[in-house]
Scaffold this motif. Sequence first.
Motif, mmCIF file in Angstrom:
data_model
loop_
_atom_site.group_PDB
_atom_site.id
_atom_site.type_symbol
_atom_site.label_atom_id
_atom_site.label_comp_id
_atom_site.label_asym_id
_atom_site.label_seq_id
_atom_site.Cartn_x
_atom_site.Cartn_y
_atom_site.Cartn_z
ATOM 1 N N ALA A 19 33.777 71.385 25.028
ATOM 2 C CA ALA A 19 33.600 70.730 23.743
ATOM 3 C C ALA A 19 34.480 71.397 22.697
ATOM 4 N N GLN A 20 34.911 70.629 21.716
ATOM 5 C CA GLN A 20 35.781 71.169 20.683
ATOM 6 C C GLN A 20 35.039 72.210 19.853
ATOM 7 N N PRO A 21 35.749 73.242 19.385
ATOM 8 C CA PRO A 21 35.084 74.313 18.643
ATOM 9 C C PRO A 21 34.253 73.823 17.466
ATOM 10 N N ARG A 22 34.723 72.803 16.743
ATOM 11 C CA ARG A 22 33.956 72.355 15.571
ATOM 12 C C ARG A 22 32.608 71.769 15.987
ATOM 13 N N HIS A 23 32.561 71.135 17.170
ATOM 14 C CA HIS A 23 31.284 70.605 17.652
ATOM 15 C C HIS A 23 30.336 71.751 17.998
ATOM 16 N N LEU A 24 30.858 72.794 18.622
ATOM 17 C CA LEU A 24 30.041 73.951 18.969
ATOM 18 C C LEU A 24 29.537 74.644 17.708
ATOM 19 N N ILE A 25 30.382 74.728 16.693
ATOM 20 C CA ILE A 25 29.985 75.374 15.445
ATOM 21 C C ILE A 25 28.847 74.620 14.779
ATOM 22 N N VAL A 26 28.931 73.301 14.754
ATOM 23 C CA VAL A 26 27.855 72.515 14.147
ATOM 24 C C VAL A 26 26.555 72.692 14.930
ATOM 25 N N ARG A 60 38.195 80.035 12.779
ATOM 26 C CA ARG A 60 38.568 79.924 11.365
ATOM 27 C C ARG A 60 39.185 78.554 11.071
ATOM 28 N N SER A 61 39.998 78.050 11.983
ATOM 29 C CA SER A 61 40.593 76.728 11.789
ATOM 30 C C SER A 61 39.516 75.640 11.760
ATOM 31 N N SER A 62 38.543 75.755 12.647
ATOM 32 C CA SER A 62 37.474 74.757 12.705
ATOM 33 C C SER A 62 36.584 74.824 11.474
ATOM 34 N N ILE A 63 36.310 76.038 10.992
ATOM 35 C CA ILE A 63 35.525 76.184 9.770
ATOM 36 C C ILE A 63 36.241 75.501 8.606
ATOM 37 N N SER A 64 37.541 75.706 8.511
ATOM 38 C CA SER A 64 38.308 75.075 7.430
ATOM 39 C C SER A 64 38.214 73.560 7.508
ATOM 40 N N ARG A 65 38.274 73.035 8.724
ATOM 41 C CA ARG A 65 38.187 71.592 8.890
ATOM 42 C C ARG A 65 36.803 71.082 8.493
ATOM 43 N N LEU A 66 35.757 71.796 8.894
ATOM 44 C CA LEU A 66 34.394 71.389 8.537
ATOM 45 C C LEU A 66 34.172 71.501 7.026
ATOM 46 N N ARG A 68 36.563 71.029 4.723
ATOM 47 C CA ARG A 68 37.257 69.889 4.122
ATOM 48 C C ARG A 68 36.452 68.606 4.263
ATOM 49 N N ARG A 69 35.682 68.504 5.340
ATOM 50 C CA ARG A 69 34.905 67.286 5.575
ATOM 51 C C ARG A 69 33.549 67.318 4.889
ATOM 52 N N GLY A 70 33.291 68.350 4.120
ATOM 53 C CA GLY A 70 32.059 68.404 3.361
ATOM 54 C C GLY A 70 30.845 68.808 4.166
ATOM 55 N N ILE A 71 31.047 69.379 5.344
ATOM 56 C CA ILE A 71 29.935 69.794 6.195
ATOM 57 C C ILE A 71 29.515 71.223 5.865
ATOM 58 N N LEU A 72 30.493 72.100 5.634
ATOM 59 C CA LEU A 72 30.228 73.485 5.271
ATOM 60 C C LEU A 72 30.804 73.779 3.885
ATOM 61 N N ARG A 73 30.202 74.750 3.211
ATOM 62 C CA ARG A 73 30.748 75.221 1.942
ATOM 63 C C ARG A 73 30.653 76.742 1.917
ATOM 64 N N ALA A 74 31.630 77.371 1.312
ATOM 65 C CA ALA A 74 31.707 78.834 1.287
ATOM 66 C C ALA A 74 30.658 79.414 0.351
ATOM 67 N N ARG A 75 30.049 80.516 0.778
ATOM 68 C CA ARG A 75 29.112 81.251 -0.076
ATOM 69 C C ARG A 75 28.992 82.684 0.445
ATOM 70 N N ARG A 76 29.005 83.632 -0.474
ATOM 71 C CA ARG A 76 28.781 85.021 -0.104
ATOM 72 C C ARG A 76 27.285 85.315 -0.179
ATOM 73 N N HIS A 77 26.821 86.152 0.744
ATOM 74 C CA HIS A 77 25.395 86.500 0.791
ATOM 75 C C HIS A 77 25.296 87.993 1.053
ATOM 76 N N ASP A 78 24.680 88.701 0.111
ATOM 77 C CA ASP A 78 24.580 90.164 0.210
ATOM 78 C C ASP A 78 25.946 90.799 0.445
ATOM 79 N N GLY A 79 26.947 90.252 -0.215
ATOM 80 C CA GLY A 79 28.289 90.797 -0.138
ATOM 81 C C GLY A 79 29.112 90.350 1.051
ATOM 82 N N ALA A 80 28.499 89.579 1.974
ATOM 83 C CA ALA A 80 29.210 89.140 3.176
ATOM 84 C C ALA A 80 29.757 87.728 2.981
#
Length: 282
Positions: A19-26, A60-66, A68-80
């Motif tokens: 399966a494609q990495p983005r599917h596994l990530i979701v 990292r490439s798959s995260i960027s794609r997700l 852009r598609r509005g599935i994920l958004r960046a956020r820091r948590h406890d400095g991470a």
Amino acid sequence: MTAVSDPSETGADAPTRSAQPRHLIVTVYGLYSRSDGGWLSVASLIALLADLGVDEPAVRSSISRLKRRGILRARRHDGAAGYELSDEALAILREGDDRIFQRRRATLTDGWMLAVFSVPESERHKRHVLRSELTRLGFGTAAPGVWIAPAHLHDATAEMLRRLDLDSYADLFRGEHLAFGDLAAKVRRWWDLDELERLYGAFLQAHAPVLRRRRTPQAGEAFADYVRVLTDWRRLPYLDPGLPEELLPDGWIGIRAADLFFALKARLEEPARAHVMATITG
């Protein structure tokens, strides 16, 4: 959980173990991030995907794609650094939980739901969205402009229409098939059962060997197997929306595929979760 733009993959190729990495990530997000508000650190995600044979650049490439598609958004948590599921993604995953993780097959006495819609020509792009979403939910086409599904899909359909502000364009009806012709033959026309059989067969071929193993899987192996099997499974309950067994071919392969999925879930779910928690907490 279900697709967020693509995880149900109603038009996807047959399930495979690649399966494609983005599917596994979701899948990973759907299974393991929601208890923490939908967030996972980048470091944890890279470590978990390594167990699935996905290298860091692909993650990292798959995260960027997700993103852009509005599935994920960046956020820091406890400095991470990390990413969380969008509100839309969380809503769609909640919708999918019932479909994917419960055995639900209609009977003839349950009846059917019909969906019809009318969209002005000036907003014809919404017509495409409606058709795509009804297909994603598992509707068949009984006639031009008349979509049909088992009646138990009413709540999911109504929720989708409201969520996408499409409810003013559609009407939902509930009824029975009274006449004419052989309903089983009509179901085979309304849904592509031959393609479903092919997809179920591919799922069985890919994942039955996991169940035949006699030894208890190690935690990391259980995690990898569970994410793969769920990634391949989650699209199938949408392509087969719980059609009545009475209308399906004898010995319907979808029932055997469901038996396999739930047996693997029972075997793999807990050791997989233990592995994820150990990875996340370091």
